[in-house]
Design an enzyme around this catalytic site. Structure first.
Site, mmCIF file in Angstrom:
data_model
loop_
_atom_site.group_PDB
_atom_site.id
_atom_site.type_symbol
_atom_site.label_atom_id
_atom_site.label_comp_id
_atom_site.label_asym_id
_atom_site.label_seq_id
_atom_site.Cartn_x
_atom_site.Cartn_y
_atom_site.Cartn_z
ATOM 1 N N CYS A 35 0.839 -1.200 0.000
ATOM 2 C CA CYS A 35 0.000 0.000 0.000
ATOM 3 C C CYS A 35 0.876 1.253 0.000
ATOM 4 O O CYS A 35 1.997 1.251 0.515
ATOM 5 C CB CYS A 35 -0.882 -0.021 1.255
ATOM 6 S SG CYS A 35 -1.920 1.438 1.471
ATOM 7 N N GLY A 36 0.345 2.323 -0.546
ATOM 8 C CA GLY A 36 1.042 3.601 -0.532
ATOM 9 C C GLY A 36 1.277 4.145 0.872
ATOM 10 O O GLY A 36 2.143 4.991 1.083
#
Length: 160
Positions: A35-36
């Site tokens: 995930c970012g």
């Protein structure tokens, strides 16, 4: 059902009751290594390290429900968290946080601390729940809330 009645599975496959954390302040996070927001792992680890001796723990619960941003195997997740992000706080087996197969822990957390507009559903990876020493859900934090911005809330609970 109380928070302490819930059982979880560690990332190594062992059953564990949340009652093992009685008397501690907890920050429970649904995580995803791809995930970012994954850079938050470092801040979460720092929080854990800074306050673990005062009765605080971060607990990470990997989930792949948001754009499949988590690795498929628990062993891969554990390795990625340790090698890529320096994580040593407790991690648990990959779970669902929403829907009919949502883990009872996240059903409990979501109902005790709904998000914006009273919505219980978890919106994204790195949603965080702060639990007091009595097992009460004190606050829910959005994925964009950084560990650094949460620190003051952790300190307040530890001082009570």
């Amino acid at each position: 059902m109380s928070f302490y009645d819930i059982s979880v599975t560690t990332i190594r496959g062992q059953e564990q009751g949340m009652d093992e954390y009685k008397g501690q302040v907890l920050l429970i996070v649904n995580t995803a290594t791809k995930c970012g927001f994954a850079p938050q792992f470092k801040g979460l680890q720092k929080l854990h390290d800074n306050y673990k001796d005062q009765g605080f723990q971060v607990l990470g619960f990997p989930s792949s429900q948001f754009m499949n941003q988590e690795l498929s195997e628990d062993s891969q997740i554990a390795e990625a968290c340790e090698l890529n992000h320096g994580v040593s706080f407790p991690l648990f087996s990959k779970i669902d946080v929403n829907g009919k197969n949502a883990h009872p822990l996240f059903q409990h957390l979501s109902s005790e601390a709904p998000g914006a507009l009273g919505i219980k559903q978890i919106k994204w990876n790195f949603t965080k729940f702060l639990i007091d020493r009595d097992g009460r859900v004190v606050k829910r934090f959005a994925p964009t809330d950084t560990p650094e911005s949460i620190e003051k809330h952790v300190r307040q609970l530890l001082e009570q």
